[in-house]
Design a protein around this motif. Structure first.
Motif, mmCIF file in Angstrom:
data_model
loop_
_atom_site.group_PDB
_atom_site.id
_atom_site.type_symbol
_atom_site.label_atom_id
_atom_site.label_comp_id
_atom_site.label_asym_id
_atom_site.label_seq_id
_atom_site.Cartn_x
_atom_site.Cartn_y
_atom_site.Cartn_z
ATOM 1 N N VAL A 175 -0.080 1.707 -4.347
ATOM 2 C CA VAL A 175 0.393 0.922 -2.889
ATOM 3 C C VAL A 175 -0.648 1.562 -1.933
ATOM 4 O O VAL A 175 -0.474 2.912 -1.512
ATOM 5 C CB VAL A 175 1.752 1.134 -2.714
ATOM 6 C CG1 VAL A 175 2.105 0.424 -1.278
ATOM 7 C CG2 VAL A 175 2.759 0.445 -3.916
ATOM 8 N N GLU A 176 -1.406 0.922 -1.308
ATOM 9 C CA GLU A 176 -2.337 1.336 -0.518
ATOM 10 C C GLU A 176 -1.852 1.762 0.960
ATOM 11 O O GLU A 176 -0.599 1.298 1.221
ATOM 12 C CB GLU A 176 -3.619 0.327 -0.246
ATOM 13 C CG GLU A 176 -4.193 0.022 -1.446
ATOM 14 C CD GLU A 176 -5.091 1.022 -2.266
ATOM 15 O OE1 GLU A 176 -5.196 2.060 -1.479
ATOM 16 O OE2 GLU A 176 -5.363 1.084 -3.381
ATOM 17 N N ALA A 177 -2.484 2.381 1.808
ATOM 18 C CA ALA A 177 -1.915 2.666 3.246
ATOM 19 C C ALA A 177 -1.713 1.279 3.940
ATOM 20 O O ALA A 177 -0.597 1.411 4.767
ATOM 21 C CB ALA A 177 -2.806 3.467 3.990
ATOM 22 N N ASP A 178 -2.112 0.132 3.690
ATOM 23 C CA ASP A 178 -1.875 -1.175 4.615
ATOM 24 C C ASP A 178 -0.817 -1.891 3.625
ATOM 25 O O ASP A 178 -0.622 -3.056 4.321
ATOM 26 C CB ASP A 178 -3.279 -1.799 4.857
ATOM 27 C CG ASP A 178 -3.910 -2.311 3.546
ATOM 28 O OD1 ASP A 178 -3.181 -1.960 2.279
ATOM 29 O OD2 ASP A 178 -4.973 -2.896 3.559
ATOM 30 N N GLY A 179 -0.291 -1.571 2.668
ATOM 31 C CA GLY A 179 0.685 -2.228 1.819
ATOM 32 C C GLY A 179 0.161 -2.921 0.532
ATOM 33 O O GLY A 179 0.987 -3.769 0.133
ATOM 34 N N ARG A 180 -1.188 -3.219 0.530
ATOM 35 C CA ARG A 180 -1.705 -3.918 -0.526
ATOM 36 C C ARG A 180 -1.401 -3.073 -1.884
ATOM 37 O O ARG A 180 -1.364 -1.792 -1.783
ATOM 38 C CB ARG A 180 -3.131 -4.356 -0.229
ATOM 39 C CG ARG A 180 -3.524 -4.993 0.937
ATOM 40 C CD ARG A 180 -5.059 -5.112 1.355
ATOM 41 N NE ARG A 180 -5.487 -5.669 2.587
ATOM 42 C CZ ARG A 180 -5.513 -7.311 2.682
ATOM 43 N NH1 ARG A 180 -5.313 -7.723 1.520
ATOM 44 N NH2 ARG A 180 -5.550 -7.702 3.838
ATOM 45 N N THR A 181 -1.349 -3.910 -2.928
ATOM 46 C CA THR A 181 -1.183 -3.108 -4.120
ATOM 47 C C THR A 181 -2.358 -3.430 -5.139
ATOM 48 O O THR A 181 -2.882 -4.609 -4.978
ATOM 49 C CB THR A 181 0.289 -3.802 -4.843
ATOM 50 O OG1 THR A 181 0.202 -5.215 -4.687
ATOM 51 C CG2 THR A 181 1.252 -3.362 -4.288
ATOM 52 N N THR A 182 -2.859 -2.420 -5.920
ATOM 53 C CA THR A 182 -3.794 -2.600 -6.574
ATOM 54 C C THR A 182 -3.459 -2.000 -8.011
ATOM 55 O O THR A 182 -2.771 -1.336 -8.064
ATOM 56 C CB THR A 182 -5.067 -1.961 -6.137
ATOM 57 O OG1 THR A 182 -4.780 -0.604 -5.859
ATOM 58 C CG2 THR A 182 -5.940 -2.620 -4.808
ATOM 59 N N PHE A 183 -4.069 -2.547 -9.166
ATOM 60 C CA PHE A 183 -4.000 -1.951 -10.393
ATOM 61 C C PHE A 183 -5.215 -1.672 -11.042
ATOM 62 O O PHE A 183 -6.276 -2.323 -11.178
ATOM 63 C CB PHE A 183 -3.228 -3.198 -11.053
ATOM 64 C CG PHE A 183 -3.005 -2.802 -12.820
ATOM 65 C CD1 PHE A 183 -2.147 -1.990 -13.152
ATOM 66 C CD2 PHE A 183 -4.123 -3.163 -13.593
ATOM 67 C CE1 PHE A 183 -2.057 -1.633 -14.383
ATOM 68 C CE2 PHE A 183 -4.044 -2.946 -15.052
ATOM 69 C CZ PHE A 183 -2.947 -2.173 -15.280
ATOM 70 N N ALA A 184 -5.158 -0.589 -11.493
ATOM 71 C CA ALA A 184 -6.004 0.034 -12.312
ATOM 72 C C ALA A 184 -6.016 0.427 -13.632
ATOM 73 O O ALA A 184 -5.045 1.136 -13.869
ATOM 74 C CB ALA A 184 -6.706 1.382 -11.538
ATOM 75 N N PRO A 185 -6.489 -0.032 -14.892
ATOM 76 C CA PRO A 185 -6.278 0.230 -15.952
ATOM 77 C C PRO A 185 -6.605 1.817 -16.473
ATOM 78 O O PRO A 185 -7.342 2.175 -15.750
ATOM 79 C CB PRO A 185 -7.081 -0.676 -16.942
ATOM 80 C CG PRO A 185 -7.550 -1.740 -16.158
ATOM 81 C CD PRO A 185 -7.524 -1.056 -14.418
ATOM 82 N N SER A 186 -5.651 2.207 -17.141
ATOM 83 C CA SER A 186 -5.829 3.591 -17.531
ATOM 84 C C SER A 186 -5.184 3.774 -18.996
ATOM 85 O O SER A 186 -3.913 3.368 -19.141
ATOM 86 C CB SER A 186 -5.493 4.609 -16.491
ATOM 87 O OG SER A 186 -4.150 4.643 -16.345
ATOM 88 N N ALA A 245 8.025 1.806 -1.477
ATOM 89 C CA ALA A 245 7.361 1.406 -2.627
ATOM 90 C C ALA A 245 6.251 2.164 -3.071
ATOM 91 O O ALA A 245 6.083 2.372 -4.436
ATOM 92 C CB ALA A 245 6.522 -0.075 -2.204
ATOM 93 N N ALA A 246 5.604 3.077 -2.328
ATOM 94 C CA ALA A 246 4.513 4.074 -2.696
ATOM 95 C C ALA A 246 5.167 5.198 -3.497
ATOM 96 O O ALA A 246 4.491 5.708 -4.552
ATOM 97 C CB ALA A 246 3.793 4.422 -1.438
#
Length: 343
Positions: A298-309, A214-215
């Motif tokens: 996809v963070e190291a612990d599997g959480r997903t974050t979204f950052a606008p750009s 996923a990452a």
């Protein structure tokens, strides 16, 4: 008004008949699925076949990311039920050996082996139960993309990212002189993916089971990606009364039988995977609304974050409004239960 009546009304309003002089080419679709883990994969396959019957899409290939020998045969059985037995199906394997997440059989893959009283298959198919005789998913993906027109293919991933990550790493071969990454960049219009949780939840299942893949997809996939997160499907539970009522045109039907084996009605299953599939084929119908452009991590612990750009390659689905919810559910109900062509 019943869901079915609402669906017909909404579809008539939203989808007027095209003038006779206008023709629109069907959207080429590749469906990558962990069929067997949850029943929304089967519903999404039925919906894609219904859209194909309407001339809206062409299902180029189905690739499975569930590492059980019956996943690919059941996908072939569903394709056969809908009158498309020759759609290529690939398994999450390397050199004919299954190699991927979730090897357990699950609750409804047994339908691939189900028989009638005379011993014939309840859902006929001709794909082997021996993974050594089933094409590797990467091979199927490369062939489907190589044969497609540039910039046209909608890839729908509703399971793990295993197959698509391996595609990116695939080298040039006899199928195409392009690497997998370059092949995707040249042929794919968009990747519509059901994965992640963008509401602050923990690692979502499709990401958690193969976090590294996923990452890789989030970092390296070369085309736009639209992400349907966990809470989108939860907000859109499939109407269980449709399972009980709307599939009776067939004495044996893989969709309601899979549903009842997974968890019997009146359970209303979330439609996670259907959201990505509907977007891929009908991107301009206003079913969903989205974040601004940005990037998913996809963070190291599997959480997903979204950052606008500005100019970012990703969008995330936003929770449906009440109006969107009613329209989407009516559309799901109508399309999933649509009788296959010729029945």
């Amino acid at each position: 008004m019943t869901h079915l009546a609402m669906a017909l009304a909404l579809l008539v309003a939203a989808d007027p008949a095209e003038p006779a002089s206008m023709t629109v080419a069907p959207t080429p679709v590749i469906f990558d699925t962990d069929l067997g883990n949850d029943v929304d994969d089967a519903l999404a396959m039925g919906m894609l076949h219904a859209l194909a019957d309407r001339g809206e899409c062409e299902l180029l290939a189905v690739t499975c990311t569930k590492a059980h020998p019956l996943a690919a045969p059941l996908a072939d059985a569903i394709n056969t039920f809908y009158g498309r037995p020759d759609i290529p199906v690939g398994a999450v394997s390397i050199d004919g050996v299954l190699n991927g997440p979730t090897p357990a059989e699950g609750r409804f893959l047994k339908l691939a082996n189900a028989t009638n009283a005379d011993g014939s298959l309840r859902f006929p198919h001709d794909l082997s139960h021996d993974p050594a005789n089933v094409p590797d998913a990467v091979t199927v993906l490369r062939r489907a993309l190589a044969d497609a027109a540039d910039g046209t293919v909608e890839v729908v991933q509703v399971g793990f990212s295993t197959n698509l990550a391996r595609l990116l790493d695939s080298p040039p071969d006899a199928i195409s002189p392009l690497s997998g990454r370059d092949l995707a960049a040249q042929k794919v219009a968009r990747l519509a993916i059901m994965a992640g949780d963008f509401g602050g939840g923990g690692p979502e299942y499709n990401v958690r089971e193969d976090r590294d893949a996923a990452a890789k997809l989030a970092n390296d996939w070369p085309t736009p990606i639209d992400w349907s997160g966990f809470k989108i499907g939860v907000a859109l539970p499939y109407p269980p009364e449709s399972i009980d009522r709307d599939y009776r045109y067939a004495a044996a039907h893989p969709l309601p039988e899979s549903y009842q084996l997974y968890k019997p009605t009146p359970h209303a299953r979330p439609t996670w995977d259907l959201t990505a599939a509907l977007l891929a084929v009908r991107p301009d119908r206003g079913y969903f609304h989205f974040s601004e452009l940005g990037r998913v991590t996809v963070e190291a612990d599997g959480r997903t974050t979204f950052a606008p750009s500005a100019g970012g390659p990703h969008r995330v689905f936003l929770p449906p409004t009440d109006e969107e919810r009613s329209r989407i559910l009516a559309t799901f109900e109508t399309l999933c239960s649509q009788p296959p062509r010729g029945r």
